[in-house]
Design an enzyme around this catalytic site. Structure first.
Site, PDB file in Angstrom:
ATOM      1  N   HIS A 203       0.685  -1.153   0.001  1.00  0.00           N
ATOM      2  CA  HIS A 203      -0.061   0.113  -0.103  1.00  0.00           C
ATOM      3  C   HIS A 203       0.611   1.318  -0.033  1.00  0.00           C
ATOM      4  CE1 HIS A 203      -3.771  -2.225   1.093  1.00  0.00           C
ATOM      5  NE2 HIS A 203      -4.170  -1.429   0.122  1.00  0.00           N
TER       6      HIS A 203
ATOM      7  N   ARG B  94       0.108  -9.579 -15.952  1.00  0.00           N
ATOM      8  CA  ARG B  94       0.632 -10.888 -15.611  1.00  0.00           C
ATOM      9  C   ARG B  94      -0.386 -11.676 -14.651  1.00  0.00           C
ATOM     10  NH1 ARG B  94       5.330  -6.915 -14.171  1.00  0.00           N
ATOM     11  NH2 ARG B  94       7.167  -7.897 -15.258  1.00  0.00           N
TER      12      ARG B  94
ATOM     13  N   GLU C 192      12.060 -13.883 -24.045  1.00  0.00           N
ATOM     14  CA  GLU C 192      12.949 -13.664 -22.943  1.00  0.00           C
ATOM     15  C   GLU C 192      13.858 -14.652 -22.539  1.00  0.00           C
ATOM     16  OE1 GLU C 192       9.993 -13.627 -19.575  1.00  0.00           O
ATOM     17  OE2 GLU C 192       8.974 -15.217 -20.328  1.00  0.00           O
TER      18      GLU C 192
ATOM     19  N   CYS D 282       8.525  -5.215 -22.753  1.00  0.00           N
ATOM     20  CA  CYS D 282       7.640  -4.930 -21.571  1.00  0.00           C
ATOM     21  C   CYS D 282       8.201  -5.344 -20.134  1.00  0.00           C
ATOM     22  CB  CYS D 282       6.272  -5.963 -21.349  1.00  0.00           C
ATOM     23  SG  CYS D 282       6.669  -7.673 -21.624  1.00  0.00           S
TER      24      CYS D 282
HETATM   25  C1  PEP Z   1      10.295 -10.123 -18.362  1.00  0.00           C
HETATM   26  O1  PEP Z   1      10.766 -11.147 -17.985  1.00  0.00           O
HETATM   27  O2  PEP Z   1      10.769  -9.042 -18.476  1.00  0.00           O
HETATM   28  C2  PEP Z   1       9.038  -9.853 -17.902  1.00  0.00           C
HETATM   29  C3  PEP Z   1       8.349  -8.745 -18.512  1.00  0.00           C
HETATM   30  O3  PEP Z   1       8.218 -10.863 -17.219  1.00  0.00           O
HETATM   31  P1  PEP Z   1       8.558 -11.093 -15.420  1.00  0.00           P
HETATM   32  O4  PEP Z   1       9.035  -9.868 -14.864  1.00  0.00           O
HETATM   33  O5  PEP Z   1       7.076 -11.209 -15.145  1.00  0.00           O
HETATM   34  O6  PEP Z   1       9.282 -12.097 -15.583  1.00  0.00           O
HETATM   35 MG    MG Z   2       9.804 -12.974 -17.463  1.00  0.00          MG
END
Ligand code: PEP
Ligand code: MG
Length: 559
Positions: free
Chosen positions: A190, A293, A419, A490
């Site tokens: 929070h 997510r 990734e 992202c």
């Molecule tokens: C990442 O791996 O950059 C991603 C956006 O996914 P996460 O951070 O949820 O693994």
């Molecule tokens: Mg990731």
């Protein structure tokens, strides 16, 4: 002569620089020890004493909720609701019936819920601060002591606390509290939510060293880097604050949609974990959601939610952006985000284990049901509100092909996270099966550099400015251009305004970051022509390492 300064590092959750004397929140009441007993005939009256105290606390919080707006009001209402929670009150009643005095009965009942929340982990664990907060307020009320929390503040201060309660943060005045620093907490606690709403520089999880900072000591807080500097040179600190405020004013004025100075469009989107975060994002300049997510919604679920239950959860995010793009990611369970119903137990190396899309490989039920739920939740969304679906941890062409088929059978637009380095290297094979890709720089950096993203001692390696990572981004963008496939980013890299310019220069078509970072990135992109972004990108790709890359970009991009 410059004096040596001490720096404490935590997790920066709201960018901005502040310099002011420190102040601590009012001490919490001391907790009672077990041992005292209440005679049987006095137990009803003892529980009544608790009820009166709890009702008073709940009413006070609810009244305070009426004096503020937005997320602050919501936080106060939720906290007041927790004081009225029947399960919690029942647990207190049982303890009083067993002979414990009201204050100890409250402590024991709260501890039961804290243990449960902590066992659930993730977002639930972050809510334990709220539970302890209501416990302390009720105990103070039972004893007739001053309500714990914020002291009265009459001039600029940096507020320090072990962890701020939602009720404390909801009523603070951002003109006087110029920064927040907590020992505990997390990016979704929070404290972080309210700090974002108030736009007060904020650092959480700064650890025990902050307990050594005495009240009144001037501290320099940098919410972007997550650093708290003691004994900073006053003149330099004040100059840094002034330039940060100037930049903040420019950022506050910025309005999307994002484009470079010469009009090259980059779509700016928000990363969210649930409906509440999506609603907050809708109040920013974000054009849509670039990463939802989904696993974050199920961290505490012991059983797989039904298709209808999942759809109801997803709808909350879709509803925040009824007329814009939403990119939803299928479960990335495993590694640092274990989910009881989806994660293999006791893996030796969970980050290299059965996570992301791999949980459904060879046993596709969980994926099929999630895609059914996404399709159900997305029903009725028009052409101007596309629903894109992507899978995490894709490493091979056949995985992309399989996932795309499952999506298309349900009328969903398929994509994949890039990734795993293998996916970037094989982009020419993977991308033709998909309608888009989104580069997850957090994991791409972890796997490229072979460095655990959770390890503080490897932070120099898990840095998205690593040229090795940026070269993989470049390769992905090259294939994206060739196949006319949109390439987004992202990971956290997209939240760094200068790195965002580098990514645009490499050919990325959209950037998705925490919604609070969106305006800063948009304002920075507006300062540069695309050709300048490309020049910086080229220079950075040839840097010797992450530090050099950052330095090069800092010299080439002003602001
Ligand atoms: C990442 O791996 O950059 C991603 C956006 O996914 P996460 O951070 O949820 O693994
Ligand atoms: Mg990731």
């Amino acid at each position: 002569m410059a004096t040596e300064s001490t720096t404490i590092t935590g997790t920066g959750v709201v960018a901005g620089i502040a310099y002011a004397p420190a102040i601590w929140v009012h001490a919490r009441p001391s907790l009672p020890e077990p041992g005292a007993t209440v005679a049987e005939e006095a137990r009803d009256a003892e529980y009544e004493r608790f009820t009166v105290a709890a009702d008073t606390v709940a009413e006070r919080l609810a009244a305070r909720a009426d004096t503020v707006e937005g997320a602050a009001a919501e936080v106060l209402k939720v906290t007041a609701g927790m004081v009225n929670d029947r399960g919690w009150r029942k647990a207190v009643r049982k303890n009083v019936n067993d002979g414990h005095p009201a204050d100890y009965a409250t402590v024991a009942a709260t501890q039961k819920f804290v243990d449960m929340f902590e066992a659930a982990g993730g977002l639930m664990a972050e809510r334990t601060t709220d539970l302890r907060d209501i416990r302390d307020r009720v105990i103070a009320e039972l004893r007739g002591e001053e309500e714990p929390g914020l002291p009265s503040i009459t001039s600029e201060r940096v507020l320090l606390a072990d962890d701020l309660s939602p009720a404390d943060t909801a009523t603070l005045n951002p003109e006087l509290v110029v920064a927040l620093v907590t020992e505990l907490g997390g990016p979704t606690s929070h404290t972080a939510i309210i700090a974002r709403q108030l736009n007060v520089p904020c650092i959480v999880a700064a650890g025990p060293p902050i307990n050594e900072i005495p009240a009144g000591e001037p501290v320099l807080v940098d919410g972007a880097s997550g650093t708290i500097t003691l004994d900073a040179d006053e003149e330099t600190a004040r100059a840094e604050v002034a330039s940060s405020r100037e930049r903040a004013a420019i950022v506050a004025q910025w309005r999307g949609p994002a484009q470079t100075k010469d009009g090259h469009r980059i779509q700016l989107l928000a990363n969210v974990a649930d409906g509440q975060a999506a609603r907050l994002a809708a109040d920013t300049q974000a054009e849509g959601i670039g990463l939802y997510r989904t696993e974050m919604s199920f961290l505490s679920a012991s059983q797989e939610p039904t298709v209808e239950e999942q759809a109801a959860v997803y709808r909350k995010v879709f509803d925040a952006f009824p007329d814009s793009k939403v990119v939803i990611r299928t479960l990335d369970a495993g590694s640092d985000k274990p989910i009881a119903y989806a994660t293999l137990q006791h893996e030796e190396n969970p980050a290299l284990g059965v996570r992301g899309l791999r949980i459904a490989w060879g046993n596709d039920g969980i994926m099929v049901r999630q895609l059914d739920a996404i399709a159900l939740a997305a029903e009725g969304r028009g052409d101007d509100a596309p629903t894109w679906v992507m899978a995490p941890m894709v490493a091979r062409e056949r995985e992309a092909k399989w996932f795309a088929e499952l999506c298309r059978e349900r009328g969903l637009t398929p994509g994949a996270m890039i990734e795993v380095p293998a996916a970037a290297i094989m982009a020419d094979r993977i991308m033709p099966h998909l309608d888009f890709v989104s580069i997850g720089t957090n994991d791409l950096t972890q796997y490229t550099m072979a460095a655990d993203r959770l390890s503080p001692s490897l932070a120099y390696l898990t840095d998205p400015w690593q040229p090795a990572v940026l070269r993989l981004v470049k390769e992905t963008c090259r294939v994206g251009e060739l196949t006319q496939t949109p390439v987004g980013v992202c990971g956290e890299a997209a939240a760094d305004p200068k790195l965002a310019c580098v990514l645009a220069g490499l050919g990325v078509t959209s950037l998705s970051a925490a919604s609070t970072a969106v305006a800063g990135v948009g304002a920075q992109l507006a300062d540069l022509d695309l050709a300048q972004c490309q020049e910086v990108a080229e220079a950075v790709l040839n840097a010797s390492g992450a530090t050099a890359a950052r330095q090069i970009a800092a010299e080439m991009i002003l602001g």
